[in-house]
Design a protein around this motif. Structure first.
Motif, PDB file in Angstrom:
ATOM      1  N   ARG A  43       0.861  -1.185   0.000  1.00 35.79           N
ATOM      2  CA  ARG A  43       0.000   0.000   0.000  1.00 35.79           C
ATOM      3  C   ARG A  43       0.892   1.228   0.000  1.00 35.79           C
ATOM      4  O   ARG A  43       1.684   1.401   0.914  1.00 35.79           O
ATOM      5  N   VAL A  44       0.749   2.042  -1.025  1.00 43.53           N
ATOM      6  CA  VAL A  44       1.570   3.253  -1.120  1.00 43.53           C
ATOM      7  C   VAL A  44       0.698   4.480  -0.955  1.00 43.53           C
ATOM      8  O   VAL A  44      -0.491   4.462  -1.245  1.00 43.53           O
ATOM      9  N   ASN A  45       1.328   5.541  -0.504  1.00 44.57           N
ATOM     10  CA  ASN A  45       0.658   6.825  -0.351  1.00 44.57           C
ATOM     11  C   ASN A  45       0.090   7.256  -1.700  1.00 44.57           C
ATOM     12  O   ASN A  45       0.796   7.242  -2.701  1.00 44.57           O
ATOM     13  N   GLU A  46      -1.164   7.644  -1.737  1.00 38.92           N
ATOM     14  CA  GLU A  46      -1.789   8.190  -2.945  1.00 38.92           C
ATOM     15  C   GLU A  46      -1.766   7.222  -4.129  1.00 38.92           C
ATOM     16  O   GLU A  46      -1.673   7.639  -5.269  1.00 38.92           O
ATOM     17  N   GLY A  47      -1.844   5.926  -3.865  1.00 39.40           N
ATOM     18  CA  GLY A  47      -1.798   4.986  -4.979  1.00 39.40           C
ATOM     19  C   GLY A  47      -2.682   3.785  -4.735  1.00 39.40           C
ATOM     20  O   GLY A  47      -3.291   3.628  -3.677  1.00 39.40           O
ATOM     21  N   GLU A  48      -2.733   2.934  -5.738  1.00 38.47           N
ATOM     22  CA  GLU A  48      -3.508   1.698  -5.650  1.00 38.47           C
ATOM     23  C   GLU A  48      -2.743   0.666  -4.826  1.00 38.47           C
ATOM     24  O   GLU A  48      -1.518   0.684  -4.782  1.00 38.47           O
ATOM     25  N   PRO A  90      10.379  13.542   5.124  1.00 43.49           N
ATOM     26  CA  PRO A  90      10.097  12.595   6.211  1.00 43.49           C
ATOM     27  C   PRO A  90       9.061  11.576   5.734  1.00 43.49           C
ATOM     28  O   PRO A  90       8.137  11.918   4.980  1.00 43.49           O
ATOM     29  N   ALA A  91       9.208  10.331   6.171  1.00 40.60           N
ATOM     30  CA  ALA A  91       8.275   9.277   5.752  1.00 40.60           C
ATOM     31  C   ALA A  91       8.237   8.184   6.799  1.00 40.60           C
ATOM     32  O   ALA A  91       9.032   8.162   7.745  1.00 40.60           O
ATOM     33  N   GLY A  92       7.312   7.270   6.616  1.00 42.22           N
ATOM     34  CA  GLY A  92       7.199   6.140   7.520  1.00 42.22           C
ATOM     35  C   GLY A  92       6.498   4.988   6.833  1.00 42.22           C
ATOM     36  O   GLY A  92       5.926   5.138   5.754  1.00 42.22           O
ATOM     37  N   ALA A  93       6.563   3.821   7.457  1.00 42.18           N
ATOM     38  CA  ALA A  93       5.922   2.634   6.906  1.00 42.18           C
ATOM     39  C   ALA A  93       5.456   1.738   8.047  1.00 42.18           C
ATOM     40  O   ALA A  93       6.032   1.735   9.139  1.00 42.18           O
ATOM     41  N   ALA A 142       4.549  -9.371   5.018  1.00 39.72           N
ATOM     42  CA  ALA A 142       3.311  -9.711   4.321  1.00 39.72           C
ATOM     43  C   ALA A 142       2.540  -8.465   3.867  1.00 39.72           C
ATOM     44  O   ALA A 142       1.706  -8.548   2.974  1.00 39.72           O
ATOM     45  N   ARG A 143       2.819  -7.327   4.512  1.00 42.10           N
ATOM     46  CA  ARG A 143       2.199  -6.057   4.112  1.00 42.10           C
ATOM     47  C   ARG A 143       3.153  -4.945   4.452  1.00 42.10           C
ATOM     48  O   ARG A 143       3.773  -4.933   5.505  1.00 42.10           O
ATOM     49  N   VAL A 144       3.255  -3.978   3.532  1.00 39.42           N
ATOM     50  CA  VAL A 144       3.959  -2.729   3.817  1.00 39.42           C
ATOM     51  C   VAL A 144       3.068  -1.592   3.346  1.00 39.42           C
ATOM     52  O   VAL A 144       2.545  -1.616   2.230  1.00 39.42           O
ATOM     53  N   THR A 145       2.847  -0.623   4.233  1.00 39.57           N
ATOM     54  CA  THR A 145       2.057   0.561   3.934  1.00 39.57           C
ATOM     55  C   THR A 145       2.969   1.763   4.163  1.00 39.57           C
ATOM     56  O   THR A 145       3.469   1.946   5.262  1.00 39.57           O
ATOM     57  N   THR A 146       3.177   2.555   3.117  1.00 40.83           N
ATOM     58  CA  THR A 146       4.115   3.673   3.188  1.00 40.83           C
ATOM     59  C   THR A 146       3.354   5.000   3.180  1.00 40.83           C
ATOM     60  O   THR A 146       2.392   5.158   2.424  1.00 40.83           O
ATOM     61  N   PHE A 147       3.817   5.942   4.012  1.00 44.91           N
ATOM     62  CA  PHE A 147       3.208   7.270   4.095  1.00 44.91           C
ATOM     63  C   PHE A 147       4.270   8.363   3.989  1.00 44.91           C
ATOM     64  O   PHE A 147       5.350   8.238   4.559  1.00 44.91           O
ATOM     65  N   TYR A 148       3.929   9.404   3.252  1.00 40.51           N
ATOM     66  CA  TYR A 148       4.755  10.605   3.147  1.00 40.51           C
ATOM     67  C   TYR A 148       3.830  11.731   2.704  1.00 40.51           C
ATOM     68  O   TYR A 148       2.680  11.489   2.322  1.00 40.51           O
ATOM     69  N   ASN A 149       4.321  12.949   2.735  1.00 40.32           N
ATOM     70  CA  ASN A 149       3.508  14.099   2.361  1.00 40.32           C
ATOM     71  C   ASN A 149       3.743  14.411   0.883  1.00 40.32           C
ATOM     72  O   ASN A 149       4.737  15.034   0.521  1.00 40.32           O
ATOM     73  N   LEU A 150       2.830  13.939   0.031  1.00 42.75           N
ATOM     74  CA  LEU A 150       2.979  14.122  -1.412  1.00 42.75           C
ATOM     75  C   LEU A 150       3.010  15.605  -1.789  1.00 42.75           C
ATOM     76  O   LEU A 150       3.780  16.008  -2.656  1.00 42.75           O
TER      77      LEU A 150
END
Length: 133
Positions: A33-38, A103-106, A116-124
């Motif tokens: 799961r990526v920020n602002e994406g499918e 800055p970002a996080g996951a 099994a899952r990675v979800t990444t967040f940052y300020n687009l």
């Protein structure tokens, strides 16, 4: 290998531009799961993403802090992305070798010694501002 070691290995491979090393850390049914994406499902979709990132961006993650639950089933990482925008990504500003610091996080689900899952967040919006300046 502990969850902390697994996440650390995953990001060491990321920083080395080693997509195969990253793939070795994930399950066959990885949920990405990526920020602002499918949401991407499965190793093949994740490999395609890694390939695309390697062409469009050169990034190094610094100031990494990794957290893992006591039972080792979930984790998180906080870091700062130092990157260069190499090739225009469709729908985003034109790439001209711009650099950025973001800055970002996951967040992670960990299962049987793999991610099994990675979800990444940052300020687009911050990223767009930096590469558009």
């Amino acid at each position: 290998m502990t969850g902390r070691e697994l996440i650390g290995r995953y990001y060491e491979a990321f920083n080395a531009g080693d997509a195969e090393g990253m793939l070795a850390c994930v399950t066959d049914d990885i949920e990405h799961r990526v920020n602002e994406g499918e949401v991407r499902h499965g190793r093949e979709a994740f490999a395609d993403f890694c390939s695309h990132m390697g062409v469009s961006y050169r990034e190094e993650l610094r100031d990494m802090v990794i957290f893992v639950t006591e039972d080792g089933t979930r984790g998180a990482a906080e870091f700062v992305v130092h990157g260069t925008y190499l090739q225009t990504d469709p729908g985003l500003p034109e790439a001209q070798g711009q650099t950025y610091v973001l800055p970002a996080g996951a967040f992670f689900d960990l299962r049987n010694g793999r991610i099994a899952r990675v979800t990444t967040f940052y300020n687009l919006s911050d990223w767009i501002r930096q590469v558009s300046a």
